[in-house]
Design a protein around this motif. Structure first.
Motif, PDB file in Angstrom:
ATOM      1  N   ALA A  19       0.836  -1.204   0.000  1.00 38.61           N
ATOM      2  CA  ALA A  19       0.000   0.000   0.000  1.00 38.61           C
ATOM      3  C   ALA A  19       0.870   1.253   0.000  1.00 38.61           C
ATOM      4  O   ALA A  19       0.599   2.216  -0.730  1.00 38.61           O
ATOM      5  N   PHE A  20       1.950   1.234   0.797  1.00 36.71           N
ATOM      6  CA  PHE A  20       2.818   2.417   0.834  1.00 36.71           C
ATOM      7  C   PHE A  20       3.494   2.658  -0.508  1.00 36.71           C
ATOM      8  O   PHE A  20       3.617   3.800  -0.965  1.00 36.71           O
ATOM      9  N   LEU A  21       3.908   1.593  -1.174  1.00 36.69           N
ATOM     10  CA  LEU A  21       4.545   1.791  -2.470  1.00 36.69           C
ATOM     11  C   LEU A  21       3.532   2.333  -3.482  1.00 36.69           C
ATOM     12  O   LEU A  21       3.841   3.247  -4.256  1.00 36.69           O
ATOM     13  N   THR A  22       2.310   1.806  -3.445  1.00 33.66           N
ATOM     14  CA  THR A  22       1.266   2.326  -4.333  1.00 33.66           C
ATOM     15  C   THR A  22       1.046   3.816  -4.076  1.00 33.66           C
ATOM     16  O   THR A  22       0.967   4.624  -5.008  1.00 33.66           O
ATOM     17  N   LEU A  23       0.975   4.199  -2.781  1.00 36.66           N
ATOM     18  CA  LEU A  23       0.808   5.613  -2.444  1.00 36.66           C
ATOM     19  C   LEU A  23       1.967   6.445  -2.975  1.00 36.66           C
ATOM     20  O   LEU A  23       1.761   7.529  -3.525  1.00 36.66           O
TER      21      LEU A  23
END
Lengths: 240, 272
Positions: A19-23
């Motif tokens: 999720a953090f990488l997507t963000l």
């Protein structure tokens, strides 16, 4: 059927990382894409033949080719020219160029929708092109551009899942990993879906807050008919 | 200083084969009120667009208050294109009131009047605001200073557009059909306003269909057709005594609707 919650409890660090990488991907593509959008829109509105042609080709390619094909072209194409870049870099570049192309069209469209007289009156009174853009054009395009930019950005956030195809370890990719380990695709992708939904909603809410803060006074109230404005203004001044 | 607020020499503007302006020579001394009439498509609007440099002329020269706009002719005869910065600087000496007004809808009336003073003339915020308020007072619309253009009436918008142009302290004010967008009862009001400016010594070039304005307020009437100025002189004389057939036809048609002019037109027919 039953859902197995241990899939989530055991593997949550992977979901969080994804999720953090997507963000991060979305944030970089948004900022970079808006820069591309603003610069290319300004350049193409200057109407210099060759510059405009280059931008037209760029837009046609980005909007005419499926995103996954663009990603493959960049990812497998660059090594063919001797450039070896990590998947995360080619992925970010592809996503930024993709989002940028749509932002260009939105910004250019918003400027072209303004009456020509707005620009002309600013120039005729003696403002430089930069001053005319800053004081007269830009404030008027912000409010009408926000809804299409939000739309396009939400599409872009979702399209970032395509980068899993070139092993960028964003949310969808992590989901595939967890699925490979647990053989529980339904639990995994329900979780992934909820996280995507949360991210896009978060963005949507931020954009709405921005529109309320900066959009209202620069757009709607001043574009209302005089009668509507008079009746809807509570303090007798309205919009300020 | 040439003594002229505005001077054009051989101004030409082509659109393909059409010469929208065909060597326009025009001198407007300070304090003169000139009204420009002509059939539609005659080049009136093109002339105003060339004078504001929104549509640069293909040939010829424009001088505003003795300063060259666009191209300059030096005393030794050489012709030079001026820098963009110079064009913007000289442009400020011309105030333009557009037919569509083109007020900036996202700014209050006060900001409409002061933003260009600040960014183009470099005036301080206080200076710009006091100039703006003085003009709003003079035009008797000081109560709408904080309103937005979309909230005020057409007549008030017209005054704001005029005030915005005047705030830059131009050498000359150009008006493109200032009464065409107004209700009939507002036309008289705006014409009275222009008359006031005329009496205060403001130099003006007014494109108009209001022959009453041309006759009662203007010092001078220009008639234009097919990109050329065909008649130029005191209004009454141009309206009634010009022999040129195109000029005659135009005024005969226009004055036919104005009883006051019937007599004048008839007198001319007797003469010929």
């Amino acid at each position: 059927m039953t859902l197995d919650p241990t899939v989530i409890t055991d593997y949550w660090p992977l979901f969080v990382q994804g999720a953090f990488l997507t963000l991060r991907l979305a944030a970089i593509a948004f900022v970079g894409g808006m820069l591309i959008g603003a610069v290319c829109a300004a350049l193409s509105l200057l109407n210099i033949g060759p510059v405009r042609a280059v931008i037209t080709v760029y837009l046609a390619l980005m909007r005419g080719i499926p995103f996954i094909v663009i990603v493959f072209l960049v990812h497998f194409g660059l090594p063919a020219f001797g450039m070896r870049t990590p998947a995360i870099v080619t992925g970010t570049v592809a996503l930024t160029l993709f989002a940028g192309a749509y932002y260009v069209e939105i910004i250019r469209g918003a400027v072209e929708a303004l009456p020509k007289g707005q620009w002309e009156s600013a120039r005729a009174i003696g403002m430089s092109p930069v001053a005319a853009a800053r004081h007269v054009i830009v404030p008027q395009i912000i409010s009408p551009s926000i809804p299409p930019i939000v739309n396009c950005t939400m599409t872009m956030i979702k399209e970032s899942s395509v980068l899993s195809a070139i092993t960028v370890s964003e949310l969808t990719y992590q989901g595939l990993i967890v699925q490979g380990n647990t053989f529980a695709p339904f639990e995994v992708f329900i979780t992934v879906a909820l996280i995507y939904w949360a991210i896009t909603m978060l963005f949507h809410m931020l954009a709405q807050a921005y529109d309320r803060r900066f959009g209202a006074s620069t757009g709607r109230s001043s574009r209302m008919s005089p009668i509507a404005a008079r009746y809807l203004s509570i303090d007798g001044k309205s919009g300020t | 200083m040439t003594g002229f607020a505005l001077r054009t020499t051989g101004l030409v503007r082509r659109f393909g084969d059409l010469r929208a302006l065909d060597e326009v020579y025009l001198d407007i001394p300070y304090g003169q009120v000139v009204s420009l009439v002509g059939p539609s498509g005659c080049g009136k609007s093109t002339l105003l667009r060339c004078l504001t440099y929104l549509d640069p002329p293909d040939d010829g020269f424009i001088e505003v208050g003795g300063d060259w706009l666009g191209r300059e002719r030096l005393s030794n005869g050489t012709i030079r294109r001026r820098s963009r910065r110079d064009i913007d600087r000289v442009r400020r000496k011309i105030g333009m009131v557009f037919q569509a007004l083109n007020l900036w809808p996202h700014m209050s009336v006060l900001d409409n009047l002061s933003v260009a003073q600040r960014v183009a003339l470099g005036r301080s915020e206080a200076e710009a605001e006091s100039r703006a308020r003085a003009l709003l007072d003079r035009l008797r619309i000081s109560e709408i200073a904080d309103a937005f253009p979309g909230q005020i009436s057409g007549g008030q918008q017209q005054r704001v557009a005029i005030a915005r142009a005047m705030a830059m302290d131009p050498e000359i004010l150009l008006f493109d059909e200032p009464t065409s967008a107004l209700d009939p009862e507002l036309v008289g009001e705006v014409l009275r306003l222009l008359k006031e400016f005329a009496q205060s010594g403001m130099t003006m070039l007014v494109v108009t269909h209001e022959l009453a304005f041309a006759r009662d307020v203007a010092d001078r009437l220009l008639f234009m057709d097919r990109g050329r100025i065909l008649a130029d002189g005191p209004p009454q004389q141009v309206i009634t005594q010009t022999r040129d057939r195109r000029v005659r036809d135009f005024f005969d048609k226009v004055t036919a609707f104005h009883p006051k002019f019937m007599q004048a037109a008839a007198e001319t027919e007797d003469e010929s």
